[in-house]
Design a protein around this motif. Sequence first.
Motif, PDB file in Angstrom:
ATOM      1  N   LEU A 365      16.254 -23.061  45.235  1.00  0.00           N
ATOM      2  CA  LEU A 365      14.879 -23.140  45.724  1.00  0.00           C
ATOM      3  C   LEU A 365      14.262 -24.465  45.295  1.00  0.00           C
ATOM      4  O   LEU A 365      14.412 -24.885  44.139  1.00  0.00           O
ATOM      5  CB  LEU A 365      14.046 -21.979  45.167  1.00  0.00           C
ATOM      6  N   SER A 366      13.580 -25.102  46.218  1.00  0.00           N
ATOM      7  CA  SER A 366      12.889 -26.347  45.913  1.00  0.00           C
ATOM      8  C   SER A 366      11.461 -26.010  45.505  1.00  0.00           C
ATOM      9  O   SER A 366      10.621 -25.671  46.352  1.00  0.00           O
ATOM     10  CB  SER A 366      12.898 -27.266  47.146  1.00  0.00           C
ATOM     11  N   VAL A 367      11.191 -26.051  44.200  1.00  0.00           N
ATOM     12  CA  VAL A 367       9.871 -25.685  43.672  1.00  0.00           C
ATOM     13  C   VAL A 367       9.478 -26.698  42.595  1.00  0.00           C
ATOM     14  O   VAL A 367      10.328 -27.301  41.930  1.00  0.00           O
ATOM     15  CB  VAL A 367       9.880 -24.267  43.067  1.00  0.00           C
ATOM     16  N   PRO A 368       8.178 -26.898  42.397  1.00  0.00           N
ATOM     17  CA  PRO A 368       7.722 -27.798  41.336  1.00  0.00           C
ATOM     18  C   PRO A 368       7.850 -27.131  39.974  1.00  0.00           C
ATOM     19  O   PRO A 368       8.180 -25.943  39.855  1.00  0.00           O
ATOM     20  CB  PRO A 368       6.264 -28.062  41.704  1.00  0.00           C
ATOM     21  N   SER A 369       7.565 -27.885  38.942  1.00  0.00           N
ATOM     22  CA  SER A 369       7.643 -27.357  37.578  1.00  0.00           C
ATOM     23  C   SER A 369       6.652 -26.215  37.398  1.00  0.00           C
ATOM     24  O   SER A 369       5.567 -26.203  37.984  1.00  0.00           O
ATOM     25  CB  SER A 369       7.363 -28.469  36.568  1.00  0.00           C
TER      26      SER A 369
END
Length: 410
Positions: A365-369
């Motif tokens: 999954l491409s997610v921010p911190s």
Amino acid sequence: MLPHAPPFDVARSMWRILLGLSCLLGLLPQSGSAQQWTGTARLALTGGYQTNTYLDPVLRSWQDRSSTPGLAALTPQVGIARKARRTRLAAAVRTRLYPRRADAPQFVQGHAQARYRLSPSWSVGASGGGTRLRLGSSEESWWGLPSVRWTPTSSTAVTARGGLTQRYVATGQGTTVRQDSRLAMLNMAFWPTDRVRTEGRAYWSDGRTNATGTAFGGTGVSVRGVYWPTNQWSVEADVGVEQVQYEARTTRTRLGRGGLKVAWHPRTAVTAFVQTRASTARLVDGSSTDTHVAVGVRLRVRRVLSGTAPSPPRRRVCRAVENGVQIQVPYDGPGVPHVTGDFNGWSLPGTSLTQTDDGTWTTTLSVPSGEYAYRVRIVDGDERRWLSLPSYADTADDAFGGTNGVCTVP
């Protein structure tokens, strides 16, 4: 002609049918993947009132004699199932007891199902079984229906079935009439959301009796919808129409049915319900209607009997990768795992995972911190269920008494 049989022993018949179906499961080819055997026992208690005593509301068929306005039924069922990565095999047997009826019907039914997954979208299977009913005279029926299922999306399943059925009816003249039928059905199930399920069904049948050679047939359609406003409550509504015609008659028998059911699920093993159903029939000699109201409770016990699934190696469910997080869970069973959580607003069914060679399922999954709560849900045709996370997963209790996984992305 049916021979004169000794007194009907419900318990003995149930166990004989279950033993036979279990042996059949053992003879079917097994997949090479890990397997798990489970056993289930169910008990349903139903009571209520009917307006037309000629139509048996529990058996859902027109009978040759009248019953009492009050209805009561006790329905025990036992079953066994085996699940593996590509195959699902199951057998069950049930009976119904009627404590309020002096002419209590003697009813027992057994059935078996097998399904093999060819690909994520296609599977083939078969179902078969038999029913034995005694209500004054004897009736026995058998059926075998191969099937093909197509799941173009995780929320849609289309199933086509076709096969043969036989029914034996003992007449008052001491003879037995056999009815051979061909049957075809098309069923479509769709989940618009994870809390709403709709289902449509159409059928066609064509048959002939052995005694007179009289041809008969029928067609029908039905629609059913289920809505879960909460995890503990469900509302179900259905409506259907069908028509049956015999060769010797010019007038077709038209039937209409509808129902509404509200159920409460305080525990996984307990369901309490209240339902009302209405039926109408336009017969050759006039019309007849029926309405009945019933309340009841169902109890269910499920236990894992044995399993050959290997223990998963100790690893992290969540692993930080470039620009996101990788989720990897062990699962060896039917259906496809999907992950949902804070990263997608808990939309369902979520993001599907991909199977790896070591028996785990993974996605990136491409997610921010940040810190994200998540859960994994199994989508298996028209079934949905949450998957318990492995013991080594980082978890936290949610506001509804459940447990979420927790992923931390640095």
